[in-house]
Write an enzyme that holds these catalytic residues in place. Structure first.
Site: not given
Ligand SMILES: *Cc1c(COP(=O)(O)O)cnc(C)c1O
Length: 399
Positions: A189, A217, A248
């Protein structure tokens, strides 16, 4: 001021002095390439809304219809009385999208990681994590009580050493044999680089471990059917636990675990962040189902191609301006600046020029590895890209 305020103010002072103080900025518009903050327009290069679905008409319509039919709230935990039709529809869509038997949705990706990892491993088991996994996985690992080992980022030799250690140290408990679970991300990320998934799958098979893959991602962006990097590398059916977020590329909110039916039934019975938490609101679930529909359609493919075009244009402009970039195709483009203060100063300068591009600092990344984390979306225009490149070229000249 009370004693608590004195003490906390001192702590905040230290954060400021170290360039680590963080502040919320109120955005008074939908999430999109252009946002309004305090009455001023900003070009937004900070969002994970890679396909521009957060403000997509089909997602908004699905959310509104779900509110009209099912109301604003979910009422209770899924196991008590909150298991609404939109949650079941979402899980069927997710399972079909991912090509697995079943899926379970959570309120966030964070709680999906927390619930799944603590349900699957505990005292006597061994968890092996990549050094750079997301905080949700680190927190889950600590909470689980399993013995924790960390391998050097994307380093197969380091992972194999941990696996060898795990095989010789896994303790047998009274009622089952000890588990060894590897957890990593497919696309990291904060660095935008990829895990060597085929080799990882080979190693976990060789040592009889399980693999949990966080595709937060990557889902919606990679693979023939846009399922993620597990699909792109042809290893999806070898991964025991697939995880992701609906917040995302899928433009809504929530998290999920996808895999076999026994895995999902076990999580319904054991994942505490699922059991002891009110179900996601029906509108979020319905929006996510609509997002999966868009991603799987011809429009989804078009948006993905458009995203890669934007990525290529931005990267070419940055390389021409003198930036050194990682050689992967990813919508996350880190501009490493090192020192925390430098990153904050750079973000402030860009802010003055009307660009929203946050400084990412410790504890999100290690100390001394502060960066601007640039993310692009399929909905950025050629004019947006030119403006970004011009500002970043100027920044480069000042440094
Ligand atoms: C954003 C993210 C999460 C958490 O997801 P949310 O729905 O925002 O709580 C978990 N793992 C990674 C790698 C992330 O980038």
């Amino acid at each position: 001021m009370s004693r608590i305020d004195d003490e906390l103010s001192d702590e905040l002072k230290t954060l400021r002095a170290e360039g680590l103080f963080r502040q919320l900025r109120c955005i008074d518009s939908p999430q999109s390439p252009r946002v309004n903050m305090a009455g001023r327009p900003f070009l937004n290069f900070s969002s994970n809304d890679y396909l521009g679905l957060a403000n997509h008409p089909l997602l908004k319509e699905a959310a509104i219809k779900a509110i009209e039919r099912f109301g604003a709230g979910a009422g209770a935990s899924r196991l008590v009385s909150g298991s609404l039709a939109p949650h079941h529809e979402l899980e069927e869509s997710l399972a079909a999208f991912k090509g697995v038997e079943a899926a379970l949705c959570f309120s966030t990706g964070y709680t999906a990681a927390l619930g799944a990892i603590t349900a699957l491993v505990g005292k006597g088991d061994i968890l092996i994590l990549d050094k750079l996994v997301h905080a949700s996985i680190v927190d889950a690992a600590r909470l689980s009580g399993a013995t924790l080992r960390v391998f050097t980022h994307n380093d197969l030799g380091s992972l194999e050493k941990k696996l060898q250690w795990a095989v010789s140290h896994a303790e047998k408990s009274a009622n089952r044999k000890a588990r060894v679970l590897i957890v990593t991300e497919s696309l990291f990320s904060m660095d935008g680089d990829l895990a060597p998934l085929r080799n990882l799958a080979d190693l976990k098979d060789k040592y009889g471990a399980w693999l949990m893959l966080d595709e937060a991602h990557a889902s919606g962006l990679y693979g023939e059917r846009r399922r993620g990097l597990a699909e792109e590398f042809g290893v999806a059916n070898r991964i025991e636990i697939q995880m992701g977020t609906l917040g995302k590329a899928l433009g809504s909110a929530g998290g999920y675990i996808a895999g076999s039916r026994p895995l999902i039934e076990l999580l319904i019975n054991r994942a505490r962040s699922f059991i002891f938490s009110t179900a996601p609101v029906p509108s979020a679930a319905a929006a996510a189902t609509a997002a999966i529909g868009v991603v799987r359609s011809a429009e989804g493919e078009h948006l993905r191609q458009r995203l890669w075009t934007v990525v290529e244009q931005v990267k070419r402009g940055l390389v021409d301006a003198g930036y050194v970039l990682p050689p992967v195709r990813s919508a996350i483009i880190p501009l490493i600046l090192g020192n925390e203060q430098n990153a904050t100063v750079a973000a402030d300068l860009l802010h003055k020029r009307g660009l929203f591009l946050p400084a990412i600092r410790f504890p999100t990344v290690p100390r001394g590895k502060a960066r601007l984390r640039l993310t692009v979306s399929a909905t950025h225009t050629a004019a947006d890209i030119s403006e970004l490149i011009a500002a970043l070229a100027e920044l480069k000249q000042r440094s």
